[in-house]
Design a protein around this motif. Structure first.
Motif, short mmCIF file in Angstrom:
data_model
loop_
_atom_site.label_atom_id
_atom_site.label_comp_id
_atom_site.label_asym_id
_atom_site.label_seq_id
_atom_site.Cartn_x
_atom_site.Cartn_y
_atom_site.Cartn_z
N GLN A 53 3.74 -10.75 -4.07
CA GLN A 53 2.35 -10.49 -4.42
C GLN A 53 1.48 -11.74 -4.34
O GLN A 53 0.31 -11.67 -3.99
CB GLN A 53 2.27 -9.86 -5.81
N SER A 54 2.07 -12.89 -4.70
CA SER A 54 1.28 -14.12 -4.70
C SER A 54 1.23 -14.79 -3.33
O SER A 54 0.20 -15.30 -2.91
CB SER A 54 1.84 -15.11 -5.74
N LEU A 93 5.40 -2.70 -4.00
CA LEU A 93 4.56 -3.46 -3.07
C LEU A 93 3.75 -2.54 -2.18
O LEU A 93 2.59 -2.81 -1.86
CB LEU A 93 5.43 -4.37 -2.20
N GLN A 94 4.36 -1.43 -1.73
CA GLN A 94 3.66 -0.52 -0.83
C GLN A 94 2.43 0.08 -1.48
O GLN A 94 1.50 0.50 -0.79
CB GLN A 94 4.60 0.59 -0.36
N ALA A 95 2.42 0.13 -2.82
CA ALA A 95 1.27 0.71 -3.52
C ALA A 95 0.04 -0.20 -3.42
O ALA A 95 -1.10 0.27 -3.53
CB ALA A 95 1.62 0.94 -4.99
N THR A 96 0.26 -1.51 -3.20
CA THR A 96 -0.87 -2.45 -3.17
C THR A 96 -0.90 -3.33 -1.94
O THR A 96 -1.96 -3.74 -1.49
CB THR A 96 -0.82 -3.36 -4.42
N ASP A 97 0.26 -3.68 -1.40
CA ASP A 97 0.34 -4.59 -0.27
C ASP A 97 1.27 -4.01 0.79
O ASP A 97 2.30 -3.44 0.46
CB ASP A 97 0.90 -5.96 -0.69
N VAL A 131 -7.09 6.19 7.25
CA VAL A 131 -5.72 6.50 6.87
C VAL A 131 -4.88 5.23 6.98
O VAL A 131 -4.94 4.53 8.00
CB VAL A 131 -5.13 7.60 7.79
N GLU A 132 -4.14 4.90 5.93
CA GLU A 132 -3.29 3.71 5.93
C GLU A 132 -1.94 4.01 6.58
O GLU A 132 -1.21 4.88 6.10
CB GLU A 132 -3.08 3.21 4.50
N LEU A 133 -1.63 3.31 7.64
CA LEU A 133 -0.34 3.45 8.30
C LEU A 133 0.45 2.16 8.18
O LEU A 133 -0.12 1.07 8.16
CB LEU A 133 -0.51 3.79 9.79
#
Length: 232
Positions: free
Chosen positions: A46-47, A71-75, A157-159
């Motif tokens: 994350q950092s 991580l997939q939820a934010t990055d 749409v996020e792929l």
């Protein structure tokens, strides 16, 4: 001057594997960071926002699947899972939570380095074609290769990188039937049939994101016994 080296986060609770990967990756010119448990991996990912994460599954404090899911939820960090768990279901779960590739232990360093290069090449973006070739439009879907973005029925749409690469390949050749083997070679850069689980999961996730009814797809069609095609 800021470093131009690609940053790779290696996550494993085996110090010998960490050391071996650290040395091999640095020799290839990468900037390497290390974590020995899932919580530390999550914090560093994350950092640092590395260009690639090499992630074990069986980790102290938090397993690799949970790290990747969080991580997939934010990055969206390109990830190569490196694990002793080589069952088909483990691979399906890994690709379901967003992994780009999956390599089982024991492994050859030469193969791992090739897979790392392939992932970084894909996620860094291919050489850009002419401007008119950058955007594809079909009915209610727009695919922009330059920005690697997709808009479906007016909504972005996020792929994942793999999902985008698969969609672009199919959509840039409408009506052409690609065999599963051809897709594995061109998107995964692999001729290993065991990776077919990755393709199956990727197609399903892609349909869930772009189709009105994933069970009866308009765009990504299955050609039984052969592979897939994009219906313009």
């Amino acid at each position: 001057m800021a470093s131009t080296k690609k940053r790779i986060l290696v996550v494993d609770d085996d110090p010998k594997i960490l050391k071996a990967l650290d040395q091999a990756l640095q020799q290839e010119g990468y900037e390497v960071y290390r974590a020995e448990d899932g919580l530390e991996a999550l914090r560093l990912a994350q950092s640092l926002k590395p260009d690639l994460m090499i992630l074990d599954i069986m980790l102290p404090k938090m397993d690799g699947f949970e790290v990747l899911a969080q991580l997939q939820a934010t990055d969206s960090i390109p990830t190569l899972i490196l694990s002793a768990r080589g069952e088909e279901m483990d691979k399906v779960v890994g690709f379901n939570v967003g992994a780009d590739d999956y390599l089982t232990k024991p492994f050859r360093l030469s193969e791992l380095l090739l897979r790392v290069k392939a992932i970084l090449r894909r996620t860094s973006g291919p050489a850009r074609p002419a401007a008119e070739e950058q955007v594809l439009r079909f009915r209610d879907i727009e695919i922009n290769r330059s920005s690697r973005t997709v808009v479906v029925r007016g909504q972005p749409v996020e792929l994942t990188p793999k999902e985008f690469d698969l969609l672009w390949l199919l959509a840039s050749h409408p009506g052409h039937v690609f065999s599963r083997e051809a897709l594995l070679q061109r998107v995964w850069h692999s001729d290993y049939s065991g990776d077919e689980a990755a393709l199956t999961v990727c197609v399903r996730r892609l349909r869930e994101k772009i189709e009105r009814d994933p069970g009866h797809p308009e765009f990504v069609k299955t050609i039984w016994g052969i592979g897939y095609k994009f219906e313009a």
